[in-house]
Design a protein around this motif. Structure first.
Motif, PDB file in Angstrom:
ATOM      1  N   GLU A 190       0.831  -1.205   0.000  1.00 50.80           N
ATOM      2  CA  GLU A 190       0.000   0.000   0.000  1.00 50.80           C
ATOM      3  C   GLU A 190       0.866   1.257   0.000  1.00 50.80           C
ATOM      4  N   GLY A 191       0.290   2.369  -0.488  1.00 48.47           N
ATOM      5  CA  GLY A 191       0.988   3.644  -0.470  1.00 48.47           C
ATOM      6  C   GLY A 191       2.097   3.718  -1.522  1.00 48.47           C
ATOM      7  N   ARG A 192       2.856   4.817  -1.479  1.00 49.97           N
ATOM      8  CA  ARG A 192       3.909   5.031  -2.470  1.00 49.97           C
ATOM      9  C   ARG A 192       4.997   3.965  -2.367  1.00 49.97           C
ATOM     10  N   GLN A 193       5.356   3.627  -1.133  1.00 49.86           N
ATOM     11  CA  GLN A 193       6.366   2.586  -0.964  1.00 49.86           C
ATOM     12  C   GLN A 193       5.860   1.243  -1.478  1.00 49.86           C
ATOM     13  N   GLY A 194       4.580   0.974  -1.200  1.00 47.22           N
ATOM     14  CA  GLY A 194       3.994  -0.279  -1.655  1.00 47.22           C
ATOM     15  C   GLY A 194       3.970  -0.385  -3.173  1.00 47.22           C
ATOM     16  N   GLU A 195       3.654   0.746  -3.853  1.00 48.31           N
ATOM     17  CA  GLU A 195       3.654   0.744  -5.315  1.00 48.31           C
ATOM     18  C   GLU A 195       5.046   0.441  -5.853  1.00 48.31           C
ATOM     19  N   SER A 196       6.062   1.016  -5.205  1.00 46.09           N
ATOM     20  CA  SER A 196       7.438   0.744  -5.615  1.00 46.09           C
ATOM     21  C   SER A 196       7.791  -0.729  -5.383  1.00 46.09           C
ATOM     22  N   ALA A 203      -0.099 -16.184 -17.436  1.00 50.34           N
ATOM     23  CA  ALA A 203      -1.541 -16.270 -17.151  1.00 50.34           C
ATOM     24  C   ALA A 203      -1.777 -16.893 -15.777  1.00 50.34           C
ATOM     25  N   ARG A 204      -1.031 -17.942 -15.443  1.00 49.35           N
ATOM     26  CA  ARG A 204      -1.182 -18.561 -14.118  1.00 49.35           C
ATOM     27  C   ARG A 204      -0.805 -17.572 -13.022  1.00 49.35           C
ATOM     28  N   LEU A 205       0.282 -16.838 -13.234  1.00 46.69           N
ATOM     29  CA  LEU A 205       0.680 -15.823 -12.262  1.00 46.69           C
ATOM     30  C   LEU A 205      -0.385 -14.744 -12.161  1.00 46.69           C
ATOM     31  N   ASN A 206      -0.872 -14.273 -13.297  1.00 46.03           N
ATOM     32  CA  ASN A 206      -1.891 -13.224 -13.330  1.00 46.03           C
ATOM     33  C   ASN A 206      -3.139 -13.641 -12.555  1.00 46.03           C
ATOM     34  N   TYR A 207      -3.588 -14.886 -12.751  1.00 43.15           N
ATOM     35  CA  TYR A 207      -4.773 -15.374 -12.055  1.00 43.15           C
ATOM     36  C   TYR A 207      -4.572 -15.404 -10.546  1.00 43.15           C
ATOM     37  N   SER A 208      -3.369 -15.687 -10.091  1.00 40.72           N
ATOM     38  CA  SER A 208      -3.118 -15.858  -8.655  1.00 40.72           C
ATOM     39  C   SER A 208      -2.910 -14.554  -7.903  1.00 40.72           C
ATOM     40  N   LEU A 209      -2.849 -13.412  -8.614  1.00 40.87           N
ATOM     41  CA  LEU A 209      -2.642 -12.123  -7.956  1.00 40.87           C
ATOM     42  C   LEU A 209      -3.989 -11.469  -7.662  1.00 40.87           C
ATOM     43  N   PRO A 210      -4.259 -11.076  -6.421  1.00 39.56           N
ATOM     44  CA  PRO A 210      -5.574 -10.520  -6.053  1.00 39.56           C
ATOM     45  C   PRO A 210      -5.827  -9.132  -6.642  1.00 39.56           C
ATOM     46  N   ASP A 211      -7.074  -8.907  -7.072  1.00 35.15           N
ATOM     47  CA  ASP A 211      -7.457  -7.618  -7.659  1.00 35.15           C
ATOM     48  C   ASP A 211      -7.336  -6.468  -6.659  1.00 35.15           C
ATOM     49  N   GLU A 212      -7.496  -6.761  -5.356  1.00 37.54           N
ATOM     50  CA  GLU A 212      -7.453  -5.706  -4.352  1.00 37.54           C
ATOM     51  C   GLU A 212      -6.053  -5.092  -4.239  1.00 37.54           C
ATOM     52  N   ILE A 213      -5.047  -5.800  -4.715  1.00 33.68           N
ATOM     53  CA  ILE A 213      -3.658  -5.329  -4.569  1.00 33.68           C
ATOM     54  C   ILE A 213      -3.053  -4.955  -5.917  1.00 33.68           C
ATOM     55  N   PHE A 214      -3.347  -5.720  -6.951  1.00 33.46           N
ATOM     56  CA  PHE A 214      -2.707  -5.523  -8.246  1.00 33.46           C
ATOM     57  C   PHE A 214      -3.699  -4.934  -9.253  1.00 33.46           C
ATOM     58  N   ASN A 215      -3.385  -3.735  -9.740  1.00 39.26           N
ATOM     59  CA  ASN A 215      -4.252  -3.054 -10.700  1.00 39.26           C
ATOM     60  C   ASN A 215      -3.876  -3.456 -12.125  1.00 39.26           C
ATOM     61  N   MET A 258      -0.181  -5.659 -16.488  1.00 40.29           N
ATOM     62  CA  MET A 258       0.484  -5.475 -17.778  1.00 40.29           C
ATOM     63  C   MET A 258       2.000  -5.487 -17.623  1.00 40.29           C
ATOM     64  N   ASN A 259       2.475  -4.976 -16.474  1.00 39.57           N
ATOM     65  CA  ASN A 259       3.923  -4.963 -16.233  1.00 39.57           C
ATOM     66  C   ASN A 259       4.520  -6.368 -16.181  1.00 39.57           C
ATOM     67  N   ILE A 260       3.707  -7.357 -15.816  1.00 36.69           N
ATOM     68  CA  ILE A 260       4.196  -8.742 -15.812  1.00 36.69           C
ATOM     69  C   ILE A 260       4.757  -9.090 -17.189  1.00 36.69           C
ATOM     70  N   LEU A 261       4.003  -8.767 -18.230  1.00 30.59           N
ATOM     71  CA  LEU A 261       4.437  -9.053 -19.598  1.00 30.59           C
ATOM     72  C   LEU A 261       5.508  -8.081 -20.063  1.00 30.59           C
ATOM     73  N   LEU A 262       5.326  -6.782 -19.781  1.00 32.12           N
ATOM     74  CA  LEU A 262       6.292  -5.790 -20.249  1.00 32.12           C
ATOM     75  C   LEU A 262       7.686  -6.069 -19.701  1.00 32.12           C
ATOM     76  N   PHE A 263       7.774  -6.360 -18.402  1.00 30.12           N
ATOM     77  CA  PHE A 263       9.080  -6.613 -17.804  1.00 30.12           C
ATOM     78  C   PHE A 263       9.679  -7.913 -18.340  1.00 30.12           C
ATOM     79  N   TYR A 264       8.837  -8.902 -18.610  1.00 29.64           N
ATOM     80  CA  TYR A 264       9.312 -10.146 -19.224  1.00 29.64           C
ATOM     81  C   TYR A 264       9.931  -9.837 -20.583  1.00 29.64           C
TER      82      TYR A 264
END
Length: 294
Positions: free
Chosen positions: A158-164, A232-244, A249-255
């Motif tokens: 959460e917060g700016r540190q959490g986003e980083s 896709a498996r990683l994407n499914y396992s990440l909760p919407d409340e935390i990951f926007n 999209m960064n999962i793919l971009l950074f890959y």
């Protein structure tokens, strides 16, 4: 399990029908856990999982003045006929799931891919058709699973540190997925449950490792789909409340080593979202069947 230990190569020997990490031969001999039966029947301190095909237990063994915590995964009477018949024609010579996972861990280590530390594995046949097997690994403390962190400490992101922290974490996980694929491996359960992490510095990148390597594939002819399936498996396992959506999209971009998506990236992300939706439908259907059987 410091990071240097999570990528160290494994030397192994066979003794009393089990495969042993050479670093643990003396330990297993002195604690009388150097045979199939002695390990299989060892009394657990805790049952982590217990379903019909397999169980996972945790137990502690005192060796000198230092107790050692171990995990034991038992596979109960697997159907072994196909593996036994095809064994002469396969690159891998393992038949049972316990030995197979031990070998997968060793193969990952050869490629400097971080994993848990294997202690021993064994298999025992019940006639020609069935086999029981096990895998023993060392406790991975101080690592915890990403799933555990997300469930118990969501405020960490959460917060700016959490986003980083999220951005750094996604970058590290995507880089690990890419290295895994480049080295010829695909973890078929690449998700938050099976990604281990350890923060020595909460503002820096975590040390990562993978576990539960039972379902690893290395078939070169389907490598083109590994990226889509894993992310896709990683994407499914990440909760919407935390990951926007941008986090995802960064999962793919950074890959792909990019900071903004091009046409190919958007097409790949479309496939990943489609695969994520199929995983969600399949999971919900399976949960519904299990609930109906209760």
């Amino acid at each position: 399990m410091p990071i240097k230990d999570s990528v160290a190569a494994i030397s192994r020997i066979r003794k009393n029908n089990i495969v042993i990490n050479k670093d643990y031969v003396k330990f297993l001999e002195e604690t009388q856990l150097d045979s199939f039966e002695s390990i299989w029947r060892h009394k657990p301190d805790e049952t982590v999982k217990n379903i019909k095909p397999r169980s996972i237990t945790r137990f502690t063994v005192k060796h000198g003045d230092t107790p050692k915590s171990l995990y034991l995964k038992r596979h109960n009477l697997e159907f072994a006929v196909p593996a036994r018949l095809l064994r002469p024609f396969l690159r891998r010579k393992s038949i049972s799931q316990g030995i197979l996972e031990f070998e997968n861990i060793c193969d990952f280590r050869k490629s400097r891919l971080p994993t848990v530390t294997p202690v021993a594995a064994g298999e025992k046949f019940n006639g020609f058709f069935r086999a029981s097997s096990f895998l023993v690994t060392e406790d991975f403390y101080p690592y915890i699973s990403l799933e555990y962190l997300l469930d118990h400490s969501p405020h960490f992101f959460e917060g700016r540190q959490g986003e980083s922290r999220k951005k750094i974490l996604i970058n590290e996980i995507s880089a690990l997925a890419k290295r895994m694929h480049q080295n010829g491996f695909n973890h078929r359960d690449f998700n938050a449950t099976h990604i281990l992490l350890y923060y020595e510095n909460e503002s820096g990148p975590p040390e990562l490792a993978l576990f539960d390597l039972q379902r690893v594939e290395n078939h070169g002819f389907i490598r083109l789909r590994w990226k889509i399936k894993s992310l896709a498996r990683l994407n499914y396992s990440l909760p919407d409340e935390i990951f926007n959506p941008q986090d995802r999209m960064n999962i793919l971009l950074f890959y792909n080593g990019k900071t903004s998506p091009g046409i190919i990236d958007r097409l790949q992300w479309f496939w990943i979202e489609k695969k994520t939706a199929r995983i969600r439908r399949h999971t919900e259907k399976s949960r519904g069947r299990k609930k109906g059987m209760e």
